[in-house]
Design an enzyme around this catalytic site. Structure first.
Site, mmCIF file in Angstrom:
data_model
loop_
_atom_site.group_PDB
_atom_site.id
_atom_site.type_symbol
_atom_site.label_atom_id
_atom_site.label_comp_id
_atom_site.label_asym_id
_atom_site.label_seq_id
_atom_site.Cartn_x
_atom_site.Cartn_y
_atom_site.Cartn_z
ATOM 1 N N ASN A 100 0.844 -1.199 0.000
ATOM 2 C CA ASN A 100 0.000 0.000 0.000
ATOM 3 C C ASN A 100 0.878 1.247 0.000
ATOM 4 O O ASN A 100 1.851 1.325 0.775
ATOM 5 C CB ASN A 100 -0.875 0.013 1.267
ATOM 6 C CG ASN A 100 -1.613 1.333 1.449
ATOM 7 O OD1 ASN A 100 -2.576 1.621 0.727
ATOM 8 N ND2 ASN A 100 -1.156 2.152 2.383
ATOM 9 N N GLU A 101 0.553 2.189 -0.827
ATOM 10 C CA GLU A 101 1.258 3.477 -0.897
ATOM 11 C C GLU A 101 2.771 3.304 -0.742
ATOM 12 O O GLU A 101 3.397 3.914 0.144
ATOM 13 C CB GLU A 101 0.685 4.469 0.134
ATOM 14 C CG GLU A 101 -0.771 4.799 -0.129
ATOM 15 C CD GLU A 101 -1.325 5.992 0.653
ATOM 16 O OE1 GLU A 101 -0.647 6.514 1.552
ATOM 17 O OE2 GLU A 101 -2.463 6.417 0.325
ATOM 18 N N TYR A 146 -7.941 11.746 -2.033
ATOM 19 C CA TYR A 146 -8.810 12.252 -0.962
ATOM 20 C C TYR A 146 -9.225 13.691 -1.269
ATOM 21 O O TYR A 146 -8.447 14.469 -1.832
ATOM 22 C CB TYR A 146 -8.072 12.213 0.383
ATOM 23 C CG TYR A 146 -7.966 10.808 0.946
ATOM 24 C CD1 TYR A 146 -9.034 10.237 1.614
ATOM 25 C CD2 TYR A 146 -6.799 10.063 0.789
ATOM 26 C CE1 TYR A 146 -8.949 8.951 2.132
ATOM 27 C CE2 TYR A 146 -6.709 8.766 1.309
ATOM 28 C CZ TYR A 146 -7.797 8.222 1.979
ATOM 29 O OH TYR A 146 -7.717 6.940 2.488
ATOM 30 N N GLU A 197 -8.807 3.885 -2.276
ATOM 31 C CA GLU A 197 -8.976 4.856 -1.175
ATOM 32 C C GLU A 197 -9.485 6.153 -1.772
ATOM 33 O O GLU A 197 -8.807 6.746 -2.631
ATOM 34 C CB GLU A 197 -7.665 5.096 -0.416
ATOM 35 C CG GLU A 197 -7.267 3.920 0.444
ATOM 36 C CD GLU A 197 -6.075 4.192 1.350
ATOM 37 O OE1 GLU A 197 -5.902 5.349 1.786
ATOM 38 O OE2 GLU A 197 -5.324 3.243 1.605
ATOM 39 N N GLN A 251 -13.287 5.441 5.411
ATOM 40 C CA GLN A 251 -13.289 4.040 5.758
ATOM 41 C C GLN A 251 -14.617 3.717 6.438
ATOM 42 O O GLN A 251 -15.212 4.607 7.048
ATOM 43 C CB GLN A 251 -12.153 3.735 6.705
ATOM 44 C CG GLN A 251 -10.779 3.999 6.118
ATOM 45 C CD GLN A 251 -9.652 3.442 6.995
ATOM 46 O OE1 GLN A 251 -9.862 2.750 7.981
ATOM 47 N NE2 GLN A 251 -8.426 3.781 6.620
#
Ligand code: AHR
Length: 507
Positions: free
Chosen positions: A174-175, A250, A306, A355
């Site tokens: 992840n990332e 985001y 995400e 989330q």
């Protein structure tokens, strides 16, 4: 005001909108797992084997298709063997990303898979590249999915689970450009191939492997992954090294040091948020264009695993727990994103809002003292959209001038729409992003006969309206009476700052 028309050819569905774009994400972060999903078997909150019954019920009602776990940044710190075996004997660790708290590993592989079975959701397990080994990842997949008497299958049986689970989705870190190891794109691309090679298909379980993708507009990252995706060597999965490439984006209102308040915001803030939410279209288009160059047959999916709003944490809460309220503004951020995922159904194979419970743009909030459960405005958008799951995307073409507003020097359209069809029905989603003005849209419905309709509206007097235990329905969907027959189809009133869905029965 001149009439604005939305033309929809009901007989010309395009790509199927995967139900997996309605996926969710549950990280070991704040009160998402502990206090959100997991209360433990001895809790006074009604639970089934430690998992909150009302949370399961609420998520089943929106037909949660998949759940990503255990992170996020946490995934690259997580060592799965710490989370199996008797709970009271599991080793502890420090959750250094999120609050620097001690994690006792009481929620591990078996608890997560039990949760997915209760939810009837498909598990999306995210493996550890940043601090884990290839062997560790390979053995986790064997533990989860192998049926015979292999060493890992035997260990699983020893821990009380006889049958292998089905794990259709697996994330390769992840990332990695940040918390997942601070790597360059080229370095990670090589690691992704290496790790993915050992994520094996055991028995009937076929894994859709997802390479950890770009942050926002880092198109070079996607390109680095796409470049290596198709170079097949011996011993590899004939489908290629990975089947999905992720993207994280985001929506914030200020900058990362001051992201804006969840509930105390101005009308100007509202428009800045809408502008930034609408940017998802530019990003999906940009990454899809890069992918098209390397994968014109569209075998690799874009996985937006995400997305959502990220505000300053609620006053008085642990800054590492990312707890925030959720208003009507969050609901419209969600509807705008979902419209884009529908429009790009040919490339977006999955998406996971961040989330599910008590963290960032959550579906559900739980009160730590009383245990009360609150459905957020965002939850209601997901509920109103279940008709889009696995439906054929329909184009919505506006005729006439879509109202716009200048925000941060750019013209932002104040209307967003999408539509889909399945069997003898169609669903049209309409978001009016105008904070003050209502509008009316004529749906010019072509190609099939419409025999009936129902409609719902989600709005509230104030932009900042949100749900609490005391006022759980301050923002809740209601039947919409502002839909009338029109020579071309239907005329739909959209109140200011509202989300409307129109369900059509088709002959
Ligand atoms: O969702 C919160 C965090 O945001 C995730 O752990 C990480 O992947 C991202 O930076």
């Amino acid at each position: 005001m001149p009439t604005l028309t939305a033309v929809i050819d009901l007989d010309l569905p395009g790509a199927t909108i995967s139900r997996h774009v309605y996926g969710h994400f549950a990280e070991h972060l704040g009160r998402c797992i502990y206090g959100g999903f997991w209360v433990g078997e001895d809790s006074s909150v009604p639970n089934v084997r430690g998992i909150r019954a009302d949370v399961v019920e609420a998520l089943r009602a929106i037909r949660i298709p998949n759940l990503r776990w255990p992170g996020g940044c946490f995934a690259d710190d997580y060592h799965w063997r710490d989370g199996i075996g008797p709970r009271n004997q599991r080793p502890r660790m420090v959750n250094s990303h999120w609050g620097d708290v001690v994690e006792d590993n009481s929620f591990g592989t078996h608890e997560f898979m039990d949760l997915c079975e209760m939810l009837d959701a498909e598990p999306y397990v995210n493996g550890n590249v940043g601090s884990g080994t290839v062997r560790e990842m390979s053995e986790w997949v064997e533990y989860l999915t192998r049926g015979d008497d292999s060493p890992m299958a035997a260990l699983r049986r020893q821990n009380g689970r006889d049958e292998p689970w089905t794990v259709p989705f697996f994330g390769i870190g992840n990332e990695p450009w940040g918390c997942g190891g601070n790597m360059s794109a080229e370095h990670y691309a090589d690691l992704a191939r290496q790790y993915a090679t050992y994520v094996r298909n055991h028995g009937d379980n076929t894994v859709y492997k997802i390479a950890a993708g770009a942050n926002s507009d880092d198109y070079a990252w996607t390109e680095a992954l796409m470049k290596v995706s198709s170079k097949l060597g011996c011993g590899c999965d004939p489908r290629g090294f990975f089947q999905g490439v992720s993207l994280h984006y985001y929506t914030i209102n200020g900058d990362w040091d001051d992201k804006g308040d969840a509930t105390r915001f101005s009308t100007d803030d509202w428009y800045v948020t809408m502008k930034r939410a609408r940017r998802i279209e530019e990003l999906v288009r940009g990454h899809a264009n890069v992918m098209d160059a390397y994968d014109p047959e569209r075998r690799i999916g874009l996985v937006v695993d995400e997305w959502g709003t990220w505000w300053n944490v609620e006053d008085g809460t642990n800054p590492g727990f990312l707890y925030q309220q959720n208003t009507l503004r969050d609901a419209l951020v969600a509807s705008v994103h979902l419209d884009v995922f529908h429009r790009y159904a040919h490339r977006v194979s999955m998406a996971n809002i961040a989330q599910t419970v008590n963290v960032l743009q959550a579906m559900l909030l739980t009160d730590p003292e009383t245990g009360a459960l609150v459905l957020t405005p965002t939850y209601h958008v997901f509920a109103m959209n279940t008709g889009h799951h696995d439906a054929g995307a329909l184009d919505v073409r506006f005729k006439g001038e879509v109202p716009t507003r200048t925000v941060e020097g750019a013209q932002v359209p104040l209307l967003s729409a999408s539509a889909s069809t399945k069997d003898d029905s169609a669903l049209v989603s309409l978001s009016n992003l105008d904070a003050d003005e209502a509008t009316t849209v004529v749906l010019d419905l072509r190609g099939r006969d419409v025999t009936g309709h129902t409609a719902q509206v989600l709005t509230a007097p104030a932009l900042q309206a949100h749900n609490t235990a005391e006022h759980p329905d301050a923002v809740a969907p209601a039947p919409h009476t502002g839909v009338r027959p029109h020579p071309q189809g239907l005329e739909v009133d959209l109140p200011a700052h509202s989300y409307v869905t129109v369900q059509l029965a088709l002959a």
